[in-house]
Design a protein around this motif. Structure first.
Motif, PDB file in Angstrom:
ATOM      1  N   GLY A  77       0.819  -1.197   0.000  1.00  0.00           N
ATOM      2  CA  GLY A  77       0.000   0.000   0.000  1.00  0.00           C
ATOM      3  C   GLY A  77       0.856   1.252   0.000  1.00  0.00           C
ATOM      4  N   SER A  78       0.194   2.375  -0.231  1.00  0.00           N
ATOM      5  CA  SER A  78       0.855   3.673  -0.237  1.00  0.00           C
ATOM      6  C   SER A  78       0.278   4.531   0.880  1.00  0.00           C
ATOM      7  N   LEU A  79       1.170   5.149   1.637  1.00  0.00           N
ATOM      8  CA  LEU A  79       0.725   6.027   2.711  1.00  0.00           C
ATOM      9  C   LEU A  79      -0.136   7.150   2.140  1.00  0.00           C
ATOM     10  N   HIS A  80      -1.161   7.499   2.896  1.00  0.00           N
ATOM     11  CA  HIS A  80      -2.170   8.436   2.399  1.00  0.00           C
ATOM     12  C   HIS A  80      -1.754   9.897   2.513  1.00  0.00           C
ATOM     13  N   LEU A 100      -3.765  18.002   0.011  1.00  0.00           N
ATOM     14  CA  LEU A 100      -3.596  17.530   1.390  1.00  0.00           C
ATOM     15  C   LEU A 100      -4.714  18.061   2.283  1.00  0.00           C
ATOM     16  N   GLU A 101      -5.168  19.262   2.050  1.00  0.00           N
ATOM     17  CA  GLU A 101      -6.294  19.822   2.805  1.00  0.00           C
ATOM     18  C   GLU A 101      -7.577  19.042   2.489  1.00  0.00           C
ATOM     19  N   ALA A 102      -7.774  18.693   1.216  1.00  0.00           N
ATOM     20  CA  ALA A 102      -8.953  17.915   0.819  1.00  0.00           C
ATOM     21  C   ALA A 102      -8.930  16.523   1.443  1.00  0.00           C
ATOM     22  N   GLN A 103      -7.748  15.967   1.669  1.00  0.00           N
ATOM     23  CA  GLN A 103      -7.659  14.657   2.311  1.00  0.00           C
ATOM     24  C   GLN A 103      -8.260  14.686   3.710  1.00  0.00           C
ATOM     25  N   LYS A 104      -8.157  15.804   4.387  1.00  0.00           N
ATOM     26  CA  LYS A 104      -8.687  15.910   5.747  1.00  0.00           C
ATOM     27  C   LYS A 104     -10.206  15.770   5.767  1.00  0.00           C
ATOM     28  N   ARG A 114      -9.024   5.643   0.402  1.00  0.00           N
ATOM     29  CA  ARG A 114      -9.078   7.032   0.857  1.00  0.00           C
ATOM     30  C   ARG A 114      -8.437   7.919  -0.200  1.00  0.00           C
ATOM     31  N   GLY A 115      -9.004   9.053  -0.405  1.00  0.00           N
ATOM     32  CA  GLY A 115      -8.475   9.974  -1.388  1.00  0.00           C
ATOM     33  C   GLY A 115      -8.818  11.389  -1.010  1.00  0.00           C
ATOM     34  N   PRO A 116      -8.399  12.343  -1.797  1.00  0.00           N
ATOM     35  CA  PRO A 116      -7.594  12.203  -3.006  1.00  0.00           C
ATOM     36  C   PRO A 116      -6.171  11.745  -2.689  1.00  0.00           C
ATOM     37  N   ASN A 117      -5.478  11.318  -3.736  1.00  0.00           N
ATOM     38  CA  ASN A 117      -4.109  10.847  -3.594  1.00  0.00           C
ATOM     39  C   ASN A 117      -3.214  11.530  -4.612  1.00  0.00           C
ATOM     40  N   CYS A 118      -1.984  11.701  -4.239  1.00  0.00           N
ATOM     41  CA  CYS A 118      -0.976  12.239  -5.142  1.00  0.00           C
ATOM     42  C   CYS A 118      -0.794  11.246  -6.296  1.00  0.00           C
ATOM     43  N   ALA A 119      -0.976  11.733  -7.523  1.00  0.00           N
ATOM     44  CA  ALA A 119      -0.848  10.857  -8.694  1.00  0.00           C
ATOM     45  C   ALA A 119       0.560  10.291  -8.821  1.00  0.00           C
ATOM     46  N   VAL A 120       1.555  11.074  -8.439  1.00  0.00           N
ATOM     47  CA  VAL A 120       2.938  10.589  -8.512  1.00  0.00           C
ATOM     48  C   VAL A 120       3.134   9.456  -7.508  1.00  0.00           C
ATOM     49  N   SER A 148      -9.148  -6.194  -5.176  1.00  0.00           N
ATOM     50  CA  SER A 148     -10.050  -6.718  -4.138  1.00  0.00           C
ATOM     51  C   SER A 148      -9.295  -7.121  -2.875  1.00  0.00           C
ATOM     52  N   ALA A 149      -8.110  -7.665  -3.013  1.00  0.00           N
ATOM     53  CA  ALA A 149      -7.325  -8.062  -1.834  1.00  0.00           C
ATOM     54  C   ALA A 149      -6.832  -6.826  -1.083  1.00  0.00           C
ATOM     55  N   GLY A 150      -6.524  -5.762  -1.798  1.00  0.00           N
ATOM     56  CA  GLY A 150      -6.143  -4.514  -1.140  1.00  0.00           C
ATOM     57  C   GLY A 150      -7.307  -3.916  -0.370  1.00  0.00           C
ATOM     58  N   VAL A 151      -8.491  -3.954  -0.968  1.00  0.00           N
ATOM     59  CA  VAL A 151      -9.693  -3.457  -0.289  1.00  0.00           C
ATOM     60  C   VAL A 151      -9.941  -4.278   0.973  1.00  0.00           C
ATOM     61  N   GLY A 152      -9.808  -5.597   0.862  1.00  0.00           N
ATOM     62  CA  GLY A 152      -9.991  -6.471   2.024  1.00  0.00           C
ATOM     63  C   GLY A 152      -8.999  -6.152   3.130  1.00  0.00           C
ATOM     64  N   ALA A 153      -7.745  -5.943   2.762  1.00  0.00           N
ATOM     65  CA  ALA A 153      -6.711  -5.649   3.761  1.00  0.00           C
ATOM     66  C   ALA A 153      -7.006  -4.331   4.476  1.00  0.00           C
ATOM     67  N   LEU A 154      -7.376  -3.313   3.720  1.00  0.00           N
ATOM     68  CA  LEU A 154      -7.672  -2.021   4.344  1.00  0.00           C
ATOM     69  C   LEU A 154      -8.922  -2.105   5.217  1.00  0.00           C
ATOM     70  N   SER A 155      -9.908  -2.915   4.800  1.00  0.00           N
ATOM     71  CA  SER A 155     -11.122  -3.056   5.611  1.00  0.00           C
ATOM     72  C   SER A 155     -10.827  -3.735   6.949  1.00  0.00           C
ATOM     73  N   LEU A 156      -9.755  -4.496   7.004  1.00  0.00           N
ATOM     74  CA  LEU A 156      -9.338  -5.143   8.246  1.00  0.00           C
ATOM     75  C   LEU A 156      -8.457  -4.229   9.108  1.00  0.00           C
ATOM     76  N   GLY A 157      -8.142  -3.062   8.593  1.00  0.00           N
ATOM     77  CA  GLY A 157      -7.280  -2.135   9.335  1.00  0.00           C
ATOM     78  C   GLY A 157      -5.805  -2.419   9.175  1.00  0.00           C
ATOM     79  N   TRP A 158      -5.453  -3.262   8.216  1.00  0.00           N
ATOM     80  CA  TRP A 158      -4.051  -3.579   7.960  1.00  0.00           C
ATOM     81  C   TRP A 158      -3.414  -2.456   7.148  1.00  0.00           C
ATOM     82  N   LEU A 159      -2.105  -2.422   7.098  1.00  0.00           N
ATOM     83  CA  LEU A 159      -1.333  -1.417   6.371  1.00  0.00           C
ATOM     84  C   LEU A 159      -1.698  -0.017   6.872  1.00  0.00           C
ATOM     85  N   ASP A 160      -1.570   0.147   8.169  1.00  0.00           N
ATOM     86  CA  ASP A 160      -1.941   1.372   8.854  1.00  0.00           C
ATOM     87  C   ASP A 160      -1.380   2.605   8.158  1.00  0.00           C
ATOM     88  N   GLY A 161      -2.231   3.576   7.940  1.00  0.00           N
ATOM     89  CA  GLY A 161      -1.825   4.818   7.317  1.00  0.00           C
ATOM     90  C   GLY A 161      -1.922   4.830   5.806  1.00  0.00           C
TER      91      GLY A 161
END
Length: 183
Positions: A77-80, A100-104, A114-120, A148-161
């Motif tokens: 994953g990529s930090l938000h 970054l303000e919109a992310q809040k 979670r978004g928006p995200n930096c395209a780079v 789908s596996a990434g969505v599942g991982a994030l729904s479990l609270g894994w890959l914090d941040g």
């Protein structure tokens, strides 16, 4: 299959190395990885199935079956809360500060990422994914990148941040379980 499963776990660790050392904008590492096996892998497949049933997404159910049948699943994953600082506008905002303000404000809870995200940074994530699957391929481990596996991982609270994540289930067998799949 113990020897093959052990080898797959070793390759998953090499994939983590490949993702970590993949080139990233400005040399700043915003990638998180996790390897799941055993009960954690079953938990991930269950979260994917649950999400698919809740949102009427059949491919989540199919993918959950693949994760369950895999030897391991590599998550990346990529930090938000990050931006490269180029003010390029690719994220939809004129400046990184505005993004970054919109992310809040965040997106609705019903949205899996979670978004928006930096395209780079999303490109950095793609490069890390490509490096990881290259490593799996070099070592003859069947794999498939799964949203789908990434969505599942994030729904479990894994890959914090992390705001965006993908999973790569891994399998060593005589037949590639990720090849002949129904929709």
């Amino acid at each position: 299959m113990v020897v093959e499963s052990d080898a797959v776990e070793m390759v998953a660790r090499l994939m983590a190395l490949s993702a970590r050392t993949a080139p990233k904008a400005r040399g700043s590492d915003v990638i998180k990885t996790m390897i799941v096996t055993g009960k954690e892998k079953e938990q991930l497949a269950g979260a994917m199935r649950e999400y698919g049933e809740k949102h009427h997404l059949g491919f989540f159910l199919r993918d959950a079956g693949n994760v369950k049948a895999s030897d391991a699943c590599f998550l990346v994953g990529s930090l938000h809360n990050d931006a490269v600082g180029l003010d390029c506008g690719a994220c939809g905002y004129p400046t990184c500060a505005e993004m970054l303000e919109a992310q809040k404000k965040g997106l609705p809870a019903s949205v899996p990422f979670r978004g928006p995200n930096c395209a780079v940074r999303m490109a950095d994530l793609g490069i890390a994914l490509g490096s990881a699957v290259k490593t799996a391929s070099i070592h003859n481990v069947d794999n498939r990148v799964m949203y789908s596996a990434g969505v599942g991982a994030l729904s479990l609270g894994w890959l914090d941040g992390c705001g965006v994540a993908y999973g790569i289930p891994l399998r060593a067998s005589g037949k590639d379980i990720f090849f002949d799949r129904t929709r």
